[in-house]
Design a protein around this motif. Structure first.
Motif, PDB file in Angstrom:
ATOM      1  N   VAL A   1      40.253  46.470  35.524  1.00 47.53           N
ATOM      2  CA  VAL A   1      41.624  45.871  36.224  1.00 47.53           C
ATOM      3  C   VAL A   1      40.893  44.528  37.345  1.00 47.53           C
ATOM      4  CG1 VAL A   1      43.630  46.274  38.017  1.00 47.53           C
ATOM      5  CG2 VAL A   1      43.246  47.523  35.825  1.00 47.53           C
ATOM      6  N   MET A   2      39.829  45.104  38.119  1.00 47.40           N
ATOM      7  CA  MET A   2      39.333  44.060  38.987  1.00 47.40           C
ATOM      8  C   MET A   2      38.526  42.930  38.143  1.00 47.40           C
ATOM      9  SD  MET A   2      37.598  46.360  41.922  1.00 47.40           S
ATOM     10  CE  MET A   2      38.060  45.677  43.265  1.00 47.40           C
ATOM     11  N   LEU A   3      38.038  43.210  36.871  1.00 46.34           N
ATOM     12  CA  LEU A   3      37.718  42.012  36.069  1.00 46.34           C
ATOM     13  C   LEU A   3      38.842  41.201  35.604  1.00 46.34           C
ATOM     14  CD1 LEU A   3      34.708  43.779  34.129  1.00 46.34           C
ATOM     15  CD2 LEU A   3      34.421  41.992  35.936  1.00 46.34           C
ATOM     16  N   ILE A   4      39.741  41.933  35.195  1.00 54.38           N
ATOM     17  CA  ILE A   4      41.169  41.178  34.621  1.00 54.38           C
ATOM     18  C   ILE A   4      41.755  40.274  36.031  1.00 54.38           C
ATOM     19  CG2 ILE A   4      43.807  41.381  34.120  1.00 54.38           C
ATOM     20  CD1 ILE A   4      42.385  43.686  32.350  1.00 54.38           C
ATOM     21  N   HIS A   5      41.739  40.842  37.087  1.00 57.32           N
ATOM     22  CA  HIS A   5      42.308  40.184  38.201  1.00 57.32           C
ATOM     23  C   HIS A   5      41.185  38.712  38.518  1.00 57.32           C
ATOM     24  CE1 HIS A   5      44.866  43.174  39.247  1.00 57.32           C
ATOM     25  NE2 HIS A   5      45.324  42.453  40.370  1.00 57.32           N
ATOM     26  N   ASN A   6      39.732  38.974  38.285  1.00 57.00           N
ATOM     27  CA  ASN A   6      39.053  37.867  38.430  1.00 57.00           C
ATOM     28  C   ASN A   6      39.318  36.846  37.243  1.00 57.00           C
ATOM     29  OD1 ASN A   6      37.669  38.513  40.783  1.00 57.00           O
ATOM     30  ND2 ASN A   6      35.955  39.693  39.524  1.00 57.00           N
TER      31      ASN A   6
END
Length: 181
Positions: free
Chosen positions: A168-173
Motif C-alpha cells: 500500500v505504501m508503494l502504491i501511495h508513492n
C-alpha cells in the motif's frame, strides 16, 4: 465534492441495507448479493473519482510527527483486518475486528489529512463503521467468541499485515503521495 459525498453515502447505504431492511434483503436472495456488490464497487469508484477531483480546502495542518503515528495505526489496521479472517487471539477480545480496522484506518488518515475532502471521505467512513458496530450489536446482542487459534495464524496475520502495508505504501508513492514521512 458531490461525487465524493454520493460515494460515501452509497457505501454506507449498500452496507447497511441488510441491517436496515432485513426482510427486503432476504427476499432478494442470491441476486441481492450481486446487486450489493455492484453498488459497493460503484461507491468505491465514486469515492476515488470524487476524492481525486475535489478542490483542496485546508481545515488544519498536521504536525510532521503524526505521519509516524499514522503509519503505526495503519499497520495495526492491516493486522486487525488480517486477524479477522484468520480468527487470531485478538478476535477473542474485539468483536468486530474488520470494522475496528476501518475505524483505525480512518482515524489514522484524519490525523495527517486536514482538508475538507479527507474529512468527508475518512470521517464519513469512520461514521459508517461506528454506526455499523452499533447496529450489529443491537441486532445481535449476544457475541460468541471464536475458539482459540494456533500461534501460526498470529504469525500469518502479522506477516500479512507487513506485506500489505509495504504494498500500500508503494502504491501511495506511485500515486504521488509519500506516506513514509
Amino acid at each position: 465534492m458531490l461525487v465524493l459525498i454520493l460515494g460515501v453515502a452509497l457505501w454506507a447505504g449498500a452496507h447497511l441495507f441488510k441491517r436496515a431492511q432485513p426482510a427486503r434483503r432476504a427476499a432478494m436472495g442470491e441476486a441481492g448479493k450481486g446487486l450489493i456488490t455492484v453498488l459497493v464497487l460503484l461507491s468505491v469508484a465514486l469515492m476515488i473519482v470524487g476524492y481525486r477531483g475535489a478542490d483542496f480546502i485546508p481545515l488544519w495542518s498536521s504536525p510532521a510527527f503524526l505521519t509516524h503515528l499514522n503509519n503505526l495505526l495503519m499497520l495495526l489496521a492491516f493486522y486487525l483486518y488480517a486477524a479477522s479472517g484468520l480468527k487470531t487471539a485478538i478476535t477473542r477480545r474485539i468483536r468486530h475486528p474488520q470494522l475496528t480496522a476501518i475505524k483505525t484506518w480512518a482515524v489514522a488518515h484524519l490525523l495527517v489529512n486536514g482538508d475538507l475532502a479527507s474529512v468527508i471521505l475518512f470521517g464519513g467512513l469512520l461514521a459508517w463503521a461506528v454506526v455499523s458496530v452499533i447496529v450489529i450489536n443491537r441486532a445481535q446482542p449476544v457475541w460468541k467468541k471464536p475458539a482459540p487459534a494456533p500461534v501460526s495464524r498470529e504469525i500469518m496475520a502479522a506477516v500479512g499485515a507487513v506485506v500489505v502495508m509495504v504494498a500500500v505504501m508503494l502504491i501511495h508513492n506511485w500515486l504521488g503521495v509519500t506516506p513514509w514521512g
